[in-house]
Design an enzyme around this catalytic site. Structure first.
Site, PDB file in Angstrom:
ATOM      1  CB  CYS A 220      -3.765   0.028  -5.008  1.00 41.80           C
ATOM      2  SG  CYS A 220      -4.957  -0.584  -3.794  1.00 41.80           S
TER       3      CYS A 220
ATOM      4  CG  HIS B 119     -10.385   4.546  -0.502  1.00 42.51           C
ATOM      5  ND1 HIS B 119      -9.210   4.986  -1.060  1.00 42.51           N
ATOM      6  CD2 HIS B 119     -10.014   3.758   0.543  1.00 42.51           C
ATOM      7  CE1 HIS B 119      -8.179   4.496  -0.383  1.00 42.51           C
ATOM      8  NE2 HIS B 119      -8.645   3.736   0.583  1.00 42.51           N
TER       9      HIS B 119
ATOM     10  CB  CYS C 144      -0.896  -0.025   1.232  1.00 45.86           C
ATOM     11  SG  CYS C 144      -1.724   1.531   1.557  1.00 45.86           S
TER      12      CYS C 144
ATOM     13  CD  GLU D 117      -5.479  -0.988   2.932  1.00 52.98           C
ATOM     14  OE1 GLU D 117      -4.604  -1.391   2.150  1.00 52.98           O
ATOM     15  OE2 GLU D 117      -5.459   0.115   3.486  1.00 52.98           O
TER      16      GLU D 117
ATOM     17  CD  GLU E  94      -2.654   0.108   7.326  1.00 53.34           C
ATOM     18  OE1 GLU E  94      -1.917  -0.758   7.852  1.00 53.34           O
ATOM     19  OE2 GLU E  94      -2.709   0.299   6.102  1.00 53.34           O
TER      20      GLU E  94
ATOM     21  CB  CYS F 208      -5.171   6.224  -2.900  1.00 53.01           C
ATOM     22  SG  CYS F 208      -3.822   5.174  -3.372  1.00 53.01           S
TER      23      CYS F 208
ATOM     24  CB  THR G  82      -3.973   4.059   4.950  1.00 51.85           C
ATOM     25  OG1 THR G  82      -4.797   2.930   5.195  1.00 51.85           O
ATOM     26  CG2 THR G  82      -2.931   3.707   3.918  1.00 51.85           C
TER      27      THR G  82
ATOM     28  CE1 TYR H 148      -8.873   0.552  -0.891  1.00 56.81           C
ATOM     29  CE2 TYR H 148      -9.105  -1.742  -0.310  1.00 56.81           C
ATOM     30  CZ  TYR H 148      -8.830  -0.455   0.054  1.00 56.81           C
ATOM     31  OH  TYR H 148      -8.494  -0.152   1.355  1.00 56.81           O
TER      32      TYR H 148
HETATM   33 FE1  SF4 Z   1      -3.333   1.841  -0.038  1.00 58.57          FE
HETATM   34 FE2  SF4 Z   1      -4.718   0.954  -2.127  1.00 58.57          FE
HETATM   35 FE3  SF4 Z   1      -5.888   2.540  -0.292  1.00 58.57          FE
HETATM   36 FE4  SF4 Z   1      -4.034   3.476  -2.021  1.00 58.57          FE
HETATM   37  S1  SF4 Z   1      -6.100   2.666  -2.529  1.00 58.57           S
HETATM   38  S2  SF4 Z   1      -4.173   3.918   0.136  1.00 58.57           S
HETATM   39  S3  SF4 Z   1      -2.634   1.747  -2.153  1.00 58.57           S
HETATM   40  S4  SF4 Z   1      -5.107   0.467  -0.002  1.00 58.57           S
HETATM   41 FE    FE Z   2      -7.263   1.706   2.077  1.00 60.28          FE
END
Ligand code: SF4
Ligand code: FE
Length: 485
Positions: free
Chosen positions: A299, A292, A100, A447, A257, A104, A191, A296
């Site tokens: 990422c 968000h 991660c 996550e 985190e 983001c 995060t 996902y």
């Molecule tokens: Fe982390 Fe993915 Fe959330 Fe970005 S979108 S902060 S990489 S979990």
């Molecule tokens: Fe996240």
């Protein structure tokens, strides 16, 4: 140009005087700490890639406020193409870090707050949007990392925010002054909080009348008085300070985190973006969650690419790469990974413009995206472990490979097919362990389940957005039903 280099980013964090608690000790800064350094490296990658010609188009954008080239993580999406580029950028960063990269949440938060502040002002003639634009421009010009903070502890989930035994189970305003507000509460699972410059706080649920003190959004520096962070433990995290980089599986990158506490934190008026307008809390929650959940699809597929590659290499090293069931398992992993990516791209392509002018994702498709992400990485991890074999969890340590008493045996008995060195074999297995059981499994598995909202949260939105009545009409017409039922 407002872009920082990766090294400048590290220096900027080093200048902060945060209150961070880690393993029972207080530290003021994550830079140089062996447990936290990999997570900083992941964020640093969001800066470093912006300086590479090949990646600059994906990592940067033109600010709609200043026209200057800024990091995409501080950008307000101006088109569907921007939404698509965001997902592609996230996949790239997942591939480069296998973890991660944390930045983001801030990007998703600024896009949600941007449109909601505009709508609050339209209704109440408040000045939240222009205040927020000043904050946003500062973040763009200084290329800052923002922690988008939504998740409250929530206490007894049965009860609303204003009826909890602990009145701060949801972050709230405890005092209103002429020059600002005082807030108390906490935000969980934050995060990258200790790697951020600013925190952008939002309410965590849809709020009703009586919950005005909880309907609050503001920004605050991570080292403001009263803000403190308690870092969460991750599986196998102490390997990072044992001087056995091989045993970590991913020595350079990771995530982090924290539980972020707000103990009577003063927020001046010009950093407040919502203050009591309960009816806008659900829009803010829904939009942030939508962005968000789209994220996902980017990422996690980037990290998935690394896992697929590691599983394929493990098959090569085991000499099983030609077995039909192994080929099929790799195909299945690819199918699952690309399905998640397709959803991330689809919700971007179907995005639409908000009243404020920025682009929002298609909420139904973004929630379908995240719902798939709550499942598919777990199956991909199972398949990768299946292909890798049990040695992944019984392999000796780097120290045994370095010990002359045991090194020879390890080289003799744990070398792979085609003389793959035992060292390379163990490194690869450690990477799969890291992604499916170790520190990166926090970001890749748990996550995937709970980040951006637990599975049930997506099902609620999918239910709301499913358009059942319209679908019933379609069926009625085809079947030529006569009744209105
Ligand atoms: Fe982390 Fe993915 Fe959330 Fe970005 S979108 S902060 S990489 S979990
Ligand atoms: Fe996240």
């Amino acid at each position: 140009m407002p872009l920082m280099t990766g090294d400048e980013y590290l220096c900027s964090i080093q200048r902060k005087k945060m209150q961070i608690y880690l393993f029972g000790e207080k530290i003021s800064n994550p830079v140089g700490n062996p447990i936290l350094a990999p997570s900083l490296n992941s964020v640093k990658m969001t800066y470093d890639l912006a300086w590479e010609d090949e990646y600059r188009p994906l990592l940067t954008a033109r600010s709609h406020l200043t026209g200057r080239l800024i990091n995409r993580f501080t950008h307000i999406h101006q088109s569907r193409e921007d939404l698509i580029a965001k997902v592609k950028m996230q996949r790239l960063l997942g591939q480069k870090t296998a973890s991660c990269f944390q930045r983001c949440v801030g990007m998703d938060a600024v896009n949600a707050v941007f449109s909601v502040t505009y709508e609050i002002d339209r209704k109440y003639k408040t000045a939240y949007h222009s205040r927020f634009l000043r904050f946003l421009q500062e973040c763009q010009e200084q290329d800052l990392v923002i922690d988008g903070a939504m998740t409250d502890p929530k206490g007894d989930r049965h009860l609303p925010a204003n009826r909890q035994t602990n009145p701060e189970a949801y972050l709230r305003v405890v005092e209103r002054r002429a020059d600002g507000i005082i807030v108390c509460g906490a935000k969980c699972h934050q995060t990258g909080a200790c790697n951020s410059h600013e925190i952008l706080v939002m309410p965590t649920v849809s709020l009703g009348a009586g919950c005005e003190d909880y309907a609050v959004s503001f920004s605050v520096p991570t080292d403001a008085p009263g803000v403190l962070m308690i870092i969460g433990r991750q599986s196998c995290d102490t390997r990072k300070k044992e001087d056995v980089p091989m045993d970590t599986g991913n020595p350079e990158f990771g995530g982090v985190e924290a539980l972020v506490i707000f103990d009577h934190v003063f927020i001046p008026n010009d950093h407040i973006y919502m203050n009591g307008e309960v009816e806008f809390s659900s829009a803010l929650v829904e939009r942030f969650a939508g962005y968000h959940r789209q994220s996902y699809g980017g990422c996690k597929t980037g990290v998935g690419d690394v896992l697929i590659g590691a599983a394929a290499l493990a098959a090569d090293q085991n000499g099983t790469e030609k077995a039909s069931h192994i080929k099929d398992k790799l195909i299945e992993m690819t199918h699952l990974n690309e399905t998640m990516y397709s959803c991330g791209i689809a919700c971007s392509c179907e995005g639409c413009q908000t009243a404020a002018g920025n682009y929002s994702v298609d909420l139904l498709l973004a929630n379908v995206c995240k719902q798939n992400v709550t499942r598919f990485p777990f199956e991909m991890a199972r398949l990768a472990q299946d292909i890798a074999g049990g040695l992944m969890v019984t392999a000796p340590s780097q120290k045994d490979l370095e010990n002359p008493d045991t090194a020879e045996y390890i080289q003799k008995y744990l070398a792979g097919a085609d003389c793959a060195s035992s060292q390379d074999r163990l490194k690869l297995l450690r990477l799969i362990e890291n992604l499916t059981l170790g520190t990166a499994a926090v970001g890749y598995l748990t996550e995937s389940l709970h980040g951006a909202g637990s599975p049930q949260a997506q099902r609620v939105v999918i239910g709301k957005q499913s358009g059942l009545e319209r679908k019933k009409e379609l069926a009625k017409q085809i079947a030529r039903l006569n009744t209105d039922s």
